[in-house]
Scaffold this motif. Structure first.
Motif, PDB file in Angstrom:
ATOM      1  N   LEU A 114     -15.204  12.375   0.697  1.00  0.00           N
ATOM      2  CA  LEU A 114     -14.693  11.794  -0.543  1.00  0.00           C
ATOM      3  C   LEU A 114     -15.133  12.659  -1.720  1.00  0.00           C
ATOM      4  O   LEU A 114     -14.372  12.896  -2.656  1.00  0.00           O
ATOM      5  N   ALA A 115     -16.345  13.157  -1.647  1.00  0.00           N
ATOM      6  CA  ALA A 115     -16.832  14.030  -2.719  1.00  0.00           C
ATOM      7  C   ALA A 115     -15.988  15.300  -2.798  1.00  0.00           C
ATOM      8  O   ALA A 115     -15.612  15.743  -3.881  1.00  0.00           O
ATOM      9  N   VAL A 116     -15.679  15.851  -1.643  1.00  0.00           N
ATOM     10  CA  VAL A 116     -14.850  17.065  -1.617  1.00  0.00           C
ATOM     11  C   VAL A 116     -13.460  16.773  -2.176  1.00  0.00           C
ATOM     12  O   VAL A 116     -12.941  17.518  -3.007  1.00  0.00           O
ATOM     13  N   LEU A 117     -12.881  15.682  -1.742  1.00  0.00           N
ATOM     14  CA  LEU A 117     -11.524  15.352  -2.185  1.00  0.00           C
ATOM     15  C   LEU A 117     -11.486  15.055  -3.678  1.00  0.00           C
ATOM     16  O   LEU A 117     -10.500  15.329  -4.353  1.00  0.00           O
ATOM     17  N   LYS A 118     -12.578  14.520  -4.172  1.00  0.00           N
ATOM     18  CA  LYS A 118     -12.659  14.313  -5.616  1.00  0.00           C
ATOM     19  C   LYS A 118     -12.682  15.660  -6.321  1.00  0.00           C
ATOM     20  O   LYS A 118     -11.990  15.868  -7.307  1.00  0.00           O
ATOM     21  N   ARG A 119     -13.486  16.558  -5.803  1.00  0.00           N
ATOM     22  CA  ARG A 119     -13.554  17.889  -6.424  1.00  0.00           C
ATOM     23  C   ARG A 119     -12.206  18.577  -6.406  1.00  0.00           C
ATOM     24  O   ARG A 119     -11.843  19.277  -7.340  1.00  0.00           O
TER      25      ARG A 119
END
Lengths: 172, 172
Positions: free
Chosen positions: B67-72
DNA sequence: ATCTATTTGCAAGTCATTTGCAATAACAAC
DNA sequence: GTTGTTATTGCAAATGACTTGCAAATAGAT
């Protein structure tokens, strides 16, 4: 809301609290006055630190419990600020008119912004859906004028890299 | 952002990920496709539950990290929904245009709402402050038409009373 | 001054989210 | 296809904001 205005006029929560069967303790007054005096939003930890300057024995649970009460009384707003500053909630004494929090994803600066269109949103929702708006929270992320100048228009690399949590610009 | 549009066109994250030196793992694809397929926002727990139907061994850390990656990558948005549903974050595949989440403080229902004034806010901020808006998050709390009918116009007593956490309407 | 319900402080919990680390797997280069 | 490098995974343990149980303290009505 006339109740809230009344409470304000007498310089505090007295009337409002009384009508809810709540007691005006030293701690409760203190916490509210800190938020009222602050020109900005604070998180629980900051409020605790400030409160302990006046009342060293005050505990963090008291902060949390009173923030909950003040939220219920609608004299304090809870914000989340996009998690730009970590996973805490921020609180501020309730403002007269709707406003937004704008956060720069590059330098981390947060400022407030108001434009009449904010009121328009509430009106549209009322008219189109019959929804009664109690509060509106608007949070905007992007790049401030200064950072745009400094670093060109493009945001920094999206590639993840470690930065201390309190500093990390946390791009969403 | 042309990058994001490109990634979308080829039905996923492939190009976008590659350009960032990221790898397209089974888990990452799965998590993104769950959010893409969902017509609504989901929290980490819900995403995990859904993901485990297809990949029973998938761990919750993998959910969080992705989720952190997709947010980035800006293909997923993180919401907070006023903490109406507890203190978790909610995620949704990024929508084309700005929209808000409107939550009824009485029944807990959350729906999306769009009105052109939302775009106006971003334009005003751009014009008045030279701020480049990346995303806008609008969360509105109040009382929906149904609940207003059912219970009259006034919200329930402000007095605190215990309600299981998952159910509590948490008036702010 | 007295009484009663609210509120406080402390200690112990809860729970979403994060981190350390060794094992695994993507994907680029052969 | 095989190999090598490096991102990513899963597990377990930690973190940190926030909450709860409970007995002692105190606000505010009588």
């Amino acid at each position: 809301m006339p109740l809230i205005r009344q409470a304000r006029r007498q310089g505090g929560l007295a009337l409002l609290a009384k009508q809810q069967g709540l007691r005006l303790t030293r701690q409760r007054r203190l916490i509210y006055s800190i938020l009222e005096a602050a020109q900005t939003h604070l998180n629980a930890k900051q409020i605790l630190a400030e409160a302990q300057k006046f009342d060293p024995g005050i505990d963090q649970v008291t902060i949390y419990r009173n923030l909950a009460v003040l939220k219920r009384l609608r004299v304090v707003d809870e914000l989340d600020l996009l998690h730009l500053k970590g996973d805490q909630h921020y609180y501020e004494a309730r403002q007269v008119r709707a406003h937004s929090h704008v956060a720069c994803l590059s330098c981390g600066k947060v400022f407030e912004f108001y434009t009449p269109a904010m009121k328009t949103i509430d009106q549209a929702l009322e008219k189109e859906c019959g929804f009664e708006v109690s509060f509106t929270r608007i949070e905007i992320g992007g790049y401030c004028a200064e950072c745009r100048k400094k670093r060109g228009v493009s945001p920094a690399s999206l590639k993840g890299h470690k930065v201390p949590r309190s500093v990390e610009p946390e791009r969403i």
